[in-house]
Design an enzyme around this catalytic site. Structure first.
Site, short mmCIF file in Angstrom:
data_model
loop_
_atom_site.label_atom_id
_atom_site.label_comp_id
_atom_site.label_asym_id
_atom_site.label_seq_id
_atom_site.Cartn_x
_atom_site.Cartn_y
_atom_site.Cartn_z
CG ASP A 22 4.02 -18.60 -23.97
OD1 ASP A 22 3.20 -18.51 -24.90
OD2 ASP A 22 4.01 -19.51 -23.14
CG HIS A 39 -0.27 -12.36 -31.69
ND1 HIS A 39 0.60 -13.17 -30.99
CD2 HIS A 39 -1.29 -13.17 -32.08
CE1 HIS A 39 0.13 -14.41 -30.95
NE2 HIS A 39 -1.03 -14.43 -31.61
CG LEU A 132 20.67 -6.03 -28.53
CD1 LEU A 132 21.22 -6.87 -27.39
CD2 LEU A 132 19.20 -5.66 -28.28
#
Length: 237
Positions: A22, A39, A132
């Site tokens: 955020d 972004h 991961l």
């Protein structure tokens, strides 16, 4: 012994970290830049943090990239986010050399056909990775996820008396994964914003005023250090 090795040996890693990415728009506004620039910067931070999580041996990372509510944003901003997603997916080398397994969670049906095709290609291309496990939440909403799970359970014909918490968990987008141990939200907000609301029942939380594009591995290490001072009782003593 290197500082990195010492750190990873001395502290306890959560098994699953979830991050609410955020603050991209506010980061851009502070710099008199269009929100799309925020972004772009946030996308770079995402890649850096994912690679760092893989480097330190984290098992699961789930990131909130686009919510079911984000469609309400201005069309040009939504379009820029979707084009960023396209660019990410078209990069065939994304995380390939890092041995990261990528999965997209959320209601993917409303996405453009080319994006859905690229998502499938990206998931198939990383399915044998052993590092991961990276979950990217796209068009994701916690309530929407639970609603879809209930529909699936009803459609299966299972009797109400047979439904357990595990039944619900098995029908969520995160089926087969451990619940997040630790949820991180930068940007100065103190709420979940409809993110993993079933899975986060016993998660620890860490909030920071740092906007997502400015979030670094040092901030992640600070969060993990705080996690190491938490005592998780799960309702016990």
């Amino acid at each position: 012994m290197s500082l990195f090795k010492k750190k990873t040996e001395e502290r306890k890693l959560p098994r699953h970290i979830a991050i609410i990415m955020d603050g991209n728009g506010r980061w851009a506004k502070k710099r008199s830049m269009p929100r799309s620039a925020g972004h772009v910067a946030g996308a770079k931070t995402f890649k850096d943090i994912a690679r760092y999580c893989n480097k330190i041996g984290l098992e699961y990372l789930t990131v909130y990239a686009f919510s079911t509510e984000n469609w309400k944003r201005p069309k040009d901003e939504v379009d820029s986010i979707m084009n960023l997603l396209r660019d990410y997916l078209k990069d065939a080398e994304n995380f390939k050399s890092d041995n990261i397994k990528v999965k997209f969670i959320g209601n993917l049906e409303p996405l453009a056909d080319d994006i859905k095709e690229l998502i499938k290609k990206d998931e198939d291309g990383s399915k044998n990775a052993t590092g991961l496990k990276l979950n990217i939440a796209i068009n994701y909403g916690g309530r929407d996820e639970i609603t879809n799970a209930v529909k699936k359970i009803v459609a299966s014909g299972i009797s109400p008396d047979s439904i357990t918490e595990q039944t619900i968990s098995d029908n969520l987008y995160t089926s087969g994964m451990p619940d997040p141990d630790f949820i991180i939200r930068p940007s100065g907000e103190y709420r979940l914003s409809n993110y993993l609301i079933w899975q986060s029942a016993y998660a620890e939380y860490w909030f920071s005023d740092v906007l997502w594009p400015d979030f670094t591995p040092k901030h992640l290490e600070k969060a993990i250090e705080e996690y190491n001072h938490r005592h998780r009782r799960f309702g016990g003593v």
